[in-house]
Scaffold this motif. Structure first.
Motif, PDB file in Angstrom:
ATOM      1  N   HIS A  19     -10.640  10.764   7.570  1.00  0.00           N
ATOM      2  CA  HIS A  19     -11.689  11.724   7.931  1.00  0.00           C
ATOM      3  C   HIS A  19     -11.091  13.024   8.460  1.00  0.00           C
ATOM      4  O   HIS A  19     -11.671  14.098   8.276  1.00  0.00           O
ATOM      5  N   VAL A  20      -9.925  12.939   9.113  1.00  0.00           N
ATOM      6  CA  VAL A  20      -9.337  14.114   9.760  1.00  0.00           C
ATOM      7  C   VAL A  20      -7.914  14.419   9.314  1.00  0.00           C
ATOM      8  O   VAL A  20      -7.401  15.501   9.613  1.00  0.00           O
ATOM      9  N   ARG A  21      -7.277  13.488   8.616  1.00  0.00           N
ATOM     10  CA  ARG A  21      -5.866  13.693   8.273  1.00  0.00           C
ATOM     11  C   ARG A  21      -5.676  13.843   6.767  1.00  0.00           C
ATOM     12  O   ARG A  21      -5.839  12.876   6.010  1.00  0.00           O
ATOM     13  N   PRO A  22      -5.288  15.038   6.301  1.00  0.00           N
ATOM     14  CA  PRO A  22      -4.999  15.218   4.874  1.00  0.00           C
ATOM     15  C   PRO A  22      -3.909  14.266   4.385  1.00  0.00           C
ATOM     16  O   PRO A  22      -3.944  13.819   3.236  1.00  0.00           O
ATOM     17  N   ILE A  42      -3.928   7.648   0.199  1.00  0.00           N
ATOM     18  CA  ILE A  42      -4.877   6.875  -0.608  1.00  0.00           C
ATOM     19  C   ILE A  42      -4.752   7.236  -2.080  1.00  0.00           C
ATOM     20  O   ILE A  42      -4.755   6.358  -2.954  1.00  0.00           O
ATOM     21  N   SER A  43      -4.622   8.511  -2.369  1.00  0.00           N
ATOM     22  CA  SER A  43      -4.566   8.948  -3.771  1.00  0.00           C
ATOM     23  C   SER A  43      -3.251   8.574  -4.450  1.00  0.00           C
ATOM     24  O   SER A  43      -3.214   8.370  -5.666  1.00  0.00           O
ATOM     25  N   GLU A  44      -2.174   8.445  -3.678  1.00  0.00           N
ATOM     26  CA  GLU A  44      -0.848   8.237  -4.261  1.00  0.00           C
ATOM     27  C   GLU A  44      -0.387   6.780  -4.285  1.00  0.00           C
ATOM     28  O   GLU A  44       0.631   6.471  -4.902  1.00  0.00           O
ATOM     29  N   HIS A  45      -1.113   5.876  -3.621  1.00  0.00           N
ATOM     30  CA  HIS A  45      -0.670   4.484  -3.524  1.00  0.00           C
ATOM     31  C   HIS A  45      -1.711   3.524  -4.068  1.00  0.00           C
ATOM     32  O   HIS A  45      -2.892   3.846  -4.162  1.00  0.00           O
ATOM     33  N   GLY A  46      -1.237   2.334  -4.426  1.00  0.00           N
ATOM     34  CA  GLY A  46      -2.109   1.328  -4.995  1.00  0.00           C
ATOM     35  C   GLY A  46      -2.740   0.429  -3.945  1.00  0.00           C
ATOM     36  O   GLY A  46      -2.308   0.384  -2.791  1.00  0.00           O
ATOM     37  N   ALA A  47      -3.767  -0.282  -4.355  1.00  0.00           N
ATOM     38  CA  ALA A  47      -4.455  -1.217  -3.465  1.00  0.00           C
ATOM     39  C   ALA A  47      -3.478  -2.253  -2.921  1.00  0.00           C
ATOM     40  O   ALA A  47      -2.612  -2.749  -3.640  1.00  0.00           O
ATOM     41  N   GLY A  48      -3.611  -2.559  -1.634  1.00  0.00           N
ATOM     42  CA  GLY A  48      -2.738  -3.536  -0.993  1.00  0.00           C
ATOM     43  C   GLY A  48      -1.475  -2.962  -0.383  1.00  0.00           C
ATOM     44  O   GLY A  48      -0.694  -3.700   0.218  1.00  0.00           O
ATOM     45  N   THR A  49      -1.272  -1.647  -0.498  1.00  0.00           N
ATOM     46  CA  THR A  49      -0.091  -1.007   0.086  1.00  0.00           C
ATOM     47  C   THR A  49      -0.199  -1.000   1.613  1.00  0.00           C
ATOM     48  O   THR A  49      -1.288  -0.833   2.179  1.00  0.00           O
ATOM     49  N   TRP A  91       2.986   0.051  16.924  1.00  0.00           N
ATOM     50  CA  TRP A  91       2.796   0.119  15.483  1.00  0.00           C
ATOM     51  C   TRP A  91       1.548  -0.679  15.103  1.00  0.00           C
ATOM     52  O   TRP A  91       1.353  -1.787  15.599  1.00  0.00           O
ATOM     53  N   LEU A  92       0.717  -0.105  14.246  1.00  0.00           N
ATOM     54  CA  LEU A  92      -0.482  -0.790  13.773  1.00  0.00           C
ATOM     55  C   LEU A  92      -0.374  -1.003  12.268  1.00  0.00           C
ATOM     56  O   LEU A  92      -0.055  -0.073  11.520  1.00  0.00           O
ATOM     57  N   PHE A  93      -0.673  -2.225  11.847  1.00  0.00           N
ATOM     58  CA  PHE A  93      -0.491  -2.636  10.458  1.00  0.00           C
ATOM     59  C   PHE A  93      -1.838  -2.693   9.734  1.00  0.00           C
ATOM     60  O   PHE A  93      -2.718  -3.464  10.099  1.00  0.00           O
ATOM     61  N   ASN A  94      -1.963  -1.855   8.703  1.00  0.00           N
ATOM     62  CA  ASN A  94      -3.162  -1.789   7.874  1.00  0.00           C
ATOM     63  C   ASN A  94      -2.792  -2.031   6.417  1.00  0.00           C
ATOM     64  O   ASN A  94      -1.641  -1.844   6.018  1.00  0.00           O
ATOM     65  N   LEU A  95      -3.781  -2.395   5.627  1.00  0.00           N
ATOM     66  CA  LEU A  95      -3.611  -2.513   4.181  1.00  0.00           C
ATOM     67  C   LEU A  95      -4.618  -1.600   3.486  1.00  0.00           C
ATOM     68  O   LEU A  95      -5.782  -1.518   3.908  1.00  0.00           O
ATOM     69  N   LEU A  96      -4.157  -0.930   2.450  1.00  0.00           N
ATOM     70  CA  LEU A  96      -4.991   0.015   1.717  1.00  0.00           C
ATOM     71  C   LEU A  96      -5.961  -0.717   0.799  1.00  0.00           C
ATOM     72  O   LEU A  96      -5.575  -1.633   0.064  1.00  0.00           O
ATOM     73  N   VAL A  97      -7.219  -0.312   0.866  1.00  0.00           N
ATOM     74  CA  VAL A  97      -8.266  -0.843  -0.009  1.00  0.00           C
ATOM     75  C   VAL A  97      -8.687   0.287  -0.945  1.00  0.00           C
ATOM     76  O   VAL A  97      -9.022   1.382  -0.496  1.00  0.00           O
TER      77      VAL A  97
END
Length: 201
Positions: free
Chosen positions: A59-62, A68-75, A86-92
């Motif tokens: 929402h605030v960080r380019p 999101i645009s450069e990586h695949g799902a699950g990254t 450190w906080l661990f997230n997975l891309l959907v």
């Protein structure tokens, strides 16, 4: 605390994360996560949507939108929170909406002694009962950011072939100041390893 996965776990692949963040966050509850010999059962997650969610980095960080645009799902999307944890997230990505799922808490099952040394804590319930505790216990840091972990041998994410009938509880997200009313946090409410119990947000 010693709950184990059933006999035929299903390894999660990229397709699992090609849906909405809400679906993924909900269905990750009860899944098994392992990293380099340490692991457990996921008992708390949070969903974040790339669009229309003021609490999401995108929402605030380019840079997050580019990620999101450069990586695949699950990254893996890993960042340093307040310069401390450190906080661990997975891309959907690729479903009804893009976003992230934050892995907030886990019930330890394997590598517990190693987790105790990293955390300098003895109580099992205090090893992974929060997103910063979890990454410390597992030895995760910013070096994982941008990695397609689903293809990394040291990383395992699986779920039971027959998930339990009692689904996760939906409650408000915590540790944020925007969009706090959304019940986008999912927990296994009976677990002693939650960061914040439902109703205590």
């Amino acid at each position: 605390m010693d709950r184990l996965m059933k006999e035929s776990p299903e390894l999660l692949d990229e397709d699992f994360f090609k849906r909405s963040p809400l679906d993924c966050a909900r269905e990750l509850i009860g899944c098994r996560l392992e990293w380099k010999g340490c692991g457990g059962v996921i008992v708390e997650t949070e969903a974040y949507a790339a669009k229309g969610d003021e609490a999401c980095h995108a929402h605030v960080r380019p840079s997050s939108r580019r990620f999101i645009s450069e990586h695949g799902a699950g990254t893996a999307y890993v960042y340093l929170n307040y310069g401390v944890h450190w906080l661990f997230n997975l891309l959907v990505k690729g479903g009804r909406s893009d976003g992230f799922v934050l892995i907030r808490a886990m019930e330890p099952v394997s590598g517990i002694q190693r987790m105790r040394r990293r955390r300098r804590r003895e109580a099992v319930a205090d090893l992974c009962s929060g997103p910063g505790k979890l990454t410390q216990a597992l030895g995760m840091d910013g070096s994982l950011h941008g990695l397609a972990l689903l293809d990394v041998p040291d990383f395992l994410l699986s779920r039971e072939s027959s998930p339990p009938e009692d689904g996760p509880t939906a409650c408000r997200r915590v540790g944020i100041s925007r969009a706090v009313e959304r019940k986008w946090r999912f927990v296994r409410s009976e677990s002693p390893c939650l960061s914040v119990r439902p109703g205590a947000e």
